[in-house]
Design a protein around this motif. Structure first.
Motif, PDB file in Angstrom:
ATOM      1  N   TYR A  45       0.859  -1.178   0.000  1.00 17.47           N
ATOM      2  CA  TYR A  45       0.000   0.000   0.000  1.00 17.47           C
ATOM      3  C   TYR A  45       0.897   1.229   0.000  1.00 17.47           C
ATOM      4  O   TYR A  45       1.876   1.289   0.768  1.00 17.47           O
ATOM      5  CB  TYR A  45      -0.901   0.005   1.237  1.00 17.47           C
ATOM      6  CG  TYR A  45      -1.776  -1.233   1.343  1.00 17.47           C
ATOM      7  CD1 TYR A  45      -2.947  -1.333   0.589  1.00 17.47           C
ATOM      8  CD2 TYR A  45      -1.429  -2.291   2.177  1.00 17.47           C
ATOM      9  CE1 TYR A  45      -3.745  -2.472   0.676  1.00 17.47           C
ATOM     10  CE2 TYR A  45      -2.217  -3.433   2.254  1.00 17.47           C
ATOM     11  CZ  TYR A  45      -3.375  -3.512   1.502  1.00 17.47           C
ATOM     12  OH  TYR A  45      -4.150  -4.632   1.589  1.00 17.47           O
ATOM     13  N   PHE A  46       0.597   2.188  -0.877  1.00 15.32           N
ATOM     14  CA  PHE A  46       1.418   3.396  -0.957  1.00 15.32           C
ATOM     15  C   PHE A  46       0.569   4.524  -1.543  1.00 15.32           C
ATOM     16  O   PHE A  46      -0.562   4.309  -2.017  1.00 15.32           O
ATOM     17  CB  PHE A  46       2.666   3.143  -1.803  1.00 15.32           C
ATOM     18  CG  PHE A  46       2.395   2.697  -3.205  1.00 15.32           C
ATOM     19  CD1 PHE A  46       2.335   3.613  -4.257  1.00 15.32           C
ATOM     20  CD2 PHE A  46       2.206   1.345  -3.503  1.00 15.32           C
ATOM     21  CE1 PHE A  46       2.086   3.184  -5.541  1.00 15.32           C
ATOM     22  CE2 PHE A  46       1.964   0.922  -4.788  1.00 15.32           C
ATOM     23  CZ  PHE A  46       1.894   1.845  -5.820  1.00 15.32           C
ATOM     24  N   THR A  47       1.132   5.705  -1.515  1.00  9.71           N
ATOM     25  CA  THR A  47       0.501   6.887  -2.104  1.00  9.71           C
ATOM     26  C   THR A  47       1.352   7.351  -3.267  1.00  9.71           C
ATOM     27  O   THR A  47       2.582   7.415  -3.164  1.00  9.71           O
ATOM     28  CB  THR A  47       0.373   8.014  -1.070  1.00  9.71           C
ATOM     29  OG1 THR A  47      -0.454   7.564   0.000  1.00  9.71           O
ATOM     30  CG2 THR A  47      -0.241   9.260  -1.687  1.00  9.71           C
ATOM     31  N   GLN A  54      -2.535  13.737  -4.872  1.00 11.52           N
ATOM     32  CA  GLN A  54      -2.070  12.404  -4.532  1.00 11.52           C
ATOM     33  C   GLN A  54      -3.236  11.425  -4.623  1.00 11.52           C
ATOM     34  O   GLN A  54      -4.399  11.822  -4.568  1.00 11.52           O
ATOM     35  CB  GLN A  54      -1.457  12.361  -3.145  1.00 11.52           C
ATOM     36  CG  GLN A  54      -2.425  12.653  -2.014  1.00 11.52           C
ATOM     37  CD  GLN A  54      -1.746  12.638  -0.658  1.00 11.52           C
ATOM     38  OE1 GLN A  54      -0.538  12.706  -0.552  1.00 11.52           O
ATOM     39  NE2 GLN A  54      -2.539  12.544   0.387  1.00 11.52           N
ATOM     40  N   VAL A  55      -2.922  10.134  -4.777  1.00 14.15           N
ATOM     41  CA  VAL A  55      -3.928   9.098  -4.847  1.00 14.15           C
ATOM     42  C   VAL A  55      -3.399   7.871  -4.111  1.00 14.15           C
ATOM     43  O   VAL A  55      -2.206   7.534  -4.202  1.00 14.15           O
ATOM     44  CB  VAL A  55      -4.284   8.758  -6.318  1.00 14.15           C
ATOM     45  CG1 VAL A  55      -3.089   8.209  -7.065  1.00 14.15           C
ATOM     46  CG2 VAL A  55      -5.436   7.744  -6.376  1.00 14.15           C
ATOM     47  N   ARG A  56      -4.298   7.203  -3.356  1.00 15.90           N
ATOM     48  CA  ARG A  56      -3.922   5.979  -2.674  1.00 15.90           C
ATOM     49  C   ARG A  56      -3.835   4.832  -3.678  1.00 15.90           C
ATOM     50  O   ARG A  56      -4.654   4.750  -4.593  1.00 15.90           O
ATOM     51  CB  ARG A  56      -4.927   5.643  -1.573  1.00 15.90           C
ATOM     52  CG  ARG A  56      -4.936   6.629  -0.427  1.00 15.90           C
ATOM     53  CD  ARG A  56      -5.969   6.203   0.611  1.00 15.90           C
ATOM     54  NE  ARG A  56      -6.022   7.120   1.712  1.00 15.90           N
ATOM     55  CZ  ARG A  56      -5.225   7.070   2.787  1.00 15.90           C
ATOM     56  NH1 ARG A  56      -4.318   6.090   2.860  1.00 15.90           N
ATOM     57  NH2 ARG A  56      -5.334   7.946   3.755  1.00 15.90           N
ATOM     58  N   CYS A  57      -2.876   3.937  -3.456  1.00 12.70           N
ATOM     59  CA  CYS A  57      -2.673   2.801  -4.376  1.00 12.70           C
ATOM     60  C   CYS A  57      -2.570   1.515  -3.570  1.00 12.70           C
ATOM     61  O   CYS A  57      -2.034   1.501  -2.446  1.00 12.70           O
ATOM     62  CB  CYS A  57      -1.406   2.986  -5.202  1.00 12.70           C
ATOM     63  SG  CYS A  57      -1.390   4.455  -6.245  1.00 12.70           S
ATOM     64  N   ALA A  58      -3.072   0.446  -4.176  1.00 16.09           N
ATOM     65  CA  ALA A  58      -2.979  -0.892  -3.572  1.00 16.09           C
ATOM     66  C   ALA A  58      -2.409  -1.860  -4.615  1.00 16.09           C
ATOM     67  O   ALA A  58      -2.951  -1.963  -5.724  1.00 16.09           O
ATOM     68  CB  ALA A  58      -4.343  -1.360  -3.093  1.00 16.09           C
ATOM     69  N   ARG A  81      -6.449   0.170 -12.320  1.00 18.39           N
ATOM     70  CA  ARG A  81      -7.833   0.584 -12.521  1.00 18.39           C
ATOM     71  C   ARG A  81      -8.317   1.369 -11.305  1.00 18.39           C
ATOM     72  O   ARG A  81      -7.987   1.043 -10.153  1.00 18.39           O
ATOM     73  CB  ARG A  81      -8.732  -0.621 -12.776  1.00 18.39           C
ATOM     74  CG  ARG A  81      -8.622  -1.712 -11.753  1.00 18.39           C
ATOM     75  CD  ARG A  81      -9.400  -2.955 -12.136  1.00 18.39           C
ATOM     76  NE  ARG A  81      -9.178  -4.039 -11.202  1.00 18.39           N
ATOM     77  CZ  ARG A  81      -9.838  -4.174 -10.052  1.00 18.39           C
ATOM     78  NH1 ARG A  81     -10.755  -3.283  -9.696  1.00 18.39           N
ATOM     79  NH2 ARG A  81      -9.580  -5.201  -9.248  1.00 18.39           N
ATOM     80  N   VAL A  82      -9.094   2.408 -11.572  1.00 21.53           N
ATOM     81  CA  VAL A  82      -9.617   3.255 -10.506  1.00 21.53           C
ATOM     82  C   VAL A  82     -10.775   2.534  -9.814  1.00 21.53           C
ATOM     83  O   VAL A  82     -11.642   1.949 -10.471  1.00 21.53           O
ATOM     84  CB  VAL A  82     -10.084   4.610 -11.070  1.00 21.53           C
ATOM     85  CG1 VAL A  82     -10.622   5.503  -9.933  1.00 21.53           C
ATOM     86  CG2 VAL A  82      -8.943   5.302 -11.794  1.00 21.53           C
ATOM     87  N   GLN A  92      -9.203   4.905  -4.653  1.00 18.10           N
ATOM     88  CA  GLN A  92      -7.861   4.347  -4.751  1.00 18.10           C
ATOM     89  C   GLN A  92      -7.619   3.789  -6.150  1.00 18.10           C
ATOM     90  O   GLN A  92      -8.542   3.664  -6.961  1.00 18.10           O
ATOM     91  CB  GLN A  92      -7.669   3.239  -3.717  1.00 18.10           C
ATOM     92  CG  GLN A  92      -8.577   2.020  -3.917  1.00 18.10           C
ATOM     93  CD  GLN A  92      -8.354   0.940  -2.873  1.00 18.10           C
ATOM     94  OE1 GLN A  92      -7.493   1.083  -2.002  1.00 18.10           O
ATOM     95  NE2 GLN A  92      -9.111  -0.131  -2.953  1.00 18.10           N
ATOM     96  N   LEU A  93      -6.348   3.469  -6.367  1.00 18.49           N
ATOM     97  CA  LEU A  93      -5.930   2.895  -7.653  1.00 18.49           C
ATOM     98  C   LEU A  93      -5.448   1.463  -7.383  1.00 18.49           C
ATOM     99  O   LEU A  93      -4.517   1.252  -6.592  1.00 18.49           O
ATOM    100  CB  LEU A  93      -4.808   3.735  -8.270  1.00 18.49           C
ATOM    101  CG  LEU A  93      -4.362   3.381  -9.681  1.00 18.49           C
ATOM    102  CD1 LEU A  93      -5.494   3.601 -10.677  1.00 18.49           C
ATOM    103  CD2 LEU A  93      -3.146   4.213 -10.087  1.00 18.49           C
ATOM    104  N   ILE A  94      -6.100   0.492  -7.997  1.00 19.83           N
ATOM    105  CA  ILE A  94      -5.686  -0.917  -7.870  1.00 19.83           C
ATOM    106  C   ILE A  94      -4.591  -1.170  -8.908  1.00 19.83           C
ATOM    107  O   ILE A  94      -4.856  -1.196 -10.108  1.00 19.83           O
ATOM    108  CB  ILE A  94      -6.866  -1.876  -8.084  1.00 19.83           C
ATOM    109  CG1 ILE A  94      -8.033  -1.511  -7.144  1.00 19.83           C
ATOM    110  CG2 ILE A  94      -6.423  -3.317  -7.870  1.00 19.83           C
ATOM    111  CD1 ILE A  94      -7.676  -1.556  -5.686  1.00 19.83           C
ATOM    112  N   VAL A  95      -3.353  -1.336  -8.469  1.00 21.51           N
ATOM    113  CA  VAL A  95      -2.183  -1.396  -9.357  1.00 21.51           C
ATOM    114  C   VAL A  95      -2.006  -2.816  -9.900  1.00 21.51           C
ATOM    115  O   VAL A  95      -2.057  -3.795  -9.146  1.00 21.51           O
ATOM    116  CB  VAL A  95      -0.916  -0.931  -8.618  1.00 21.51           C
ATOM    117  CG1 VAL A  95       0.311  -1.054  -9.524  1.00 21.51           C
ATOM    118  CG2 VAL A  95      -1.094   0.500  -8.123  1.00 21.51           C
TER     119      VAL A  95
END
Length: 440
Positions: A45-47, A54-58, A81-82, A92-95
């Motif tokens: 998990y990061f930003t 900024q956007v949260r990412c997983a 995907r958002v 969040q953004l699912i990486v």
């Protein structure tokens, strides 16, 4: 009763998630990493931020295993995907994938240069490398792991090869001109017969010096054959394409350049054992052939002995025939004597004396003729025996030539000028010296 247009928080977050996922789909986002967390679950998990947002990412565990490593402060590009985390309503953004930022531009430049240099014919080198090389010019960093790996493998496999290190930086601004100068220096030296350009692995940016078009052309124009081993197995550079031979790693390059002395020694031992077995088999066959020839060979003395035995048999038969005839004559004489006593003595005596005289004359005349016939047969057999005797051949003017070891010389090429030989004649021997040899 609740108003039908009123949504629950769960419904709102769910519809927001569906709208975001359907509206955006997969997208690429670039930014700086902050707040990186890696719990025991294996998820990341990061930003991702820039100077204004900024956007949260997983990054879930199944994808994190294959993603490029990154840390806080790194500038990266992510594909994902958002979505919305419904329990908290967090956007969040699912990486799905991660790569260093700017790598796409580098890859585009790499493909452009690759196409350009390929069209110019820079990638057509495929000269064979000496195997093994006598003197190898090693172009790499003097402090990197690559030089240690190469030297260790060469020392273990083929310590006979001479290696000269031409130290150069392998990344940064000074790398390309330094490597080009090292290639030129090696080509001007007559002692080298092979070039190895190598370095360890790294990112695309770390290896970028080996994608320089000037370096690729320098490798292409090298008088010496070049092997390139840049990075790990998955790394490919323009230097690899321009070289005559590419190896996936520095250690693999050293293994391709020289044979394994232990393997050669094993093969040599196997060949020696096969040779010993073949020679033993051939020796056994020749010994069997010698025994067969020795069994067929008969000494002339044996033939003479058989002839003597046959002659003795003939003589014994002659003696028996003579004795038989004498016995028959005595028998007739005895019969005559008995008849004489039955008739007139005087007449019978006179007649008997006459017959006796006739018989004696016939006997006396037949015996010398018989003896002459048998003597002629005996002489004929002796002449036949003498004809096959080696001494008879010598008597006709021939000689037997023997070398100093007592072996019979049969061919002129078995002698050499100046060699002392012995000639055996019918009577005596001659010592001769070879002046010249003639084929006929």
């Amino acid at each position: 009763m609740a108003d039908p247009t009123t949504l629950s928080v769960s419904d709102l977050n769910r519809q927001a998630r569906l709208m975001l996922e359907r509206g955006f789909g997969d997208c690429w986002v670039e930014g700086e990493v902050s707040g990186l967390a890696k719990p025991a679950s294996g998820h990341c998990y990061f930003t991702l931020k820039d100077d204004r947002a900024q956007v949260r990412c997983a990054l879930f565990r199944t994808r994190a295993r294959f993603a490029a490593p990154f840390a806080n402060g790194d500038h990266i590009r992510v594909r994902g995907r958002v979505s919305v985390f419904e329990p908290r309503g967090d956007y969040q953004l699912i990486v799905e994938a991660v790569q260093p930022a700017g790598q796409g531009a580098l890859l585009a430049a790499f493909e452009r240069l690759k196409h350009q240099l390929s069209a110019e014919g820079v990638f057509v080198n495929a000269r064979p490398l000496p195997y093994p090389p006598r003197h190898l010019a090693l172009i790499t960093s003097a402090t990197g792991a690559a030089v240690r790996d190469v030297l260790a493998v060469l020392a273990a496999r083929w310590p006979l090869v001479d290696v000269t290190l031409l130290p150069v930086p392998v990344q940064g601004r000074e790398a390309v001109p330094a490597i080009i100068r090292a290639i030129a220096l090696a080509n001007n030296e007559q002692r080298f017969d092979t070039l190895l350009i190598t370095r360890g692995g790294g990112s695309l940016e770390d290896l970028w010096a080996f994608n320089d078009e000037h370096l690729a052309r320098a490798i292409f124009h090298s008088r010496l054959p070049v092997m390139s081993a840049v990075g790990h197995e998955v790394d490919v550079t323009l230097a690899d394409f321009a070289a005559d031979v590419r190896a996936p790693t520095p250690s693999a390059a050293a293994e391709q350049l020289v044979p394994d002395r232990r393997e050669l020694m094993r093969r040599l031992s196997d060949a020696r054992q096969r040779l010993v077995r073949v020679e033993r088999l051939r020796l056994d066959q020749e010994l069997q052939r010698l025994d067969y020839l020795r069994a067929r060979l008969r000494h002339p003395g044996e033939r003479l002995a058989r002839q003597r035995q046959h002659l003795a048999q003939l003589e014994a038969r002659l003696q028996r025939a003579m004795q038989q005839r004498l016995a028959q004559a005595r028998q007739r004489q005895e019969m005559a004597r008995r008849s004489l006593t039955r008739f007139d003595p005087a007449q019978q005596i006179a007649e008997s004396r006459r017959r006796l005289e006739q018989a004696s004359r016939r006997l006396n005349s037949a015996l010398p003729r018989r003896l002459e016939v048998e003597r002629n047969r005996l002489n004929a057999l002796m002449r036949e025996l003498n004809a096959v005797s080696p001494l008879a051949v010598l008597g006709r003017g021939y000689a037997i030539i023997e070398n100093s070891e007592g072996s019979v010389v049969k061919r002129a090429e078995d002698t050499r000028p100046g060699e002392r030989l012995s000639a055996r004649l019918a009577q005596g021997r001659l010592s001769v010296e070879v002046k010249r040899r003639h084929k006929r």
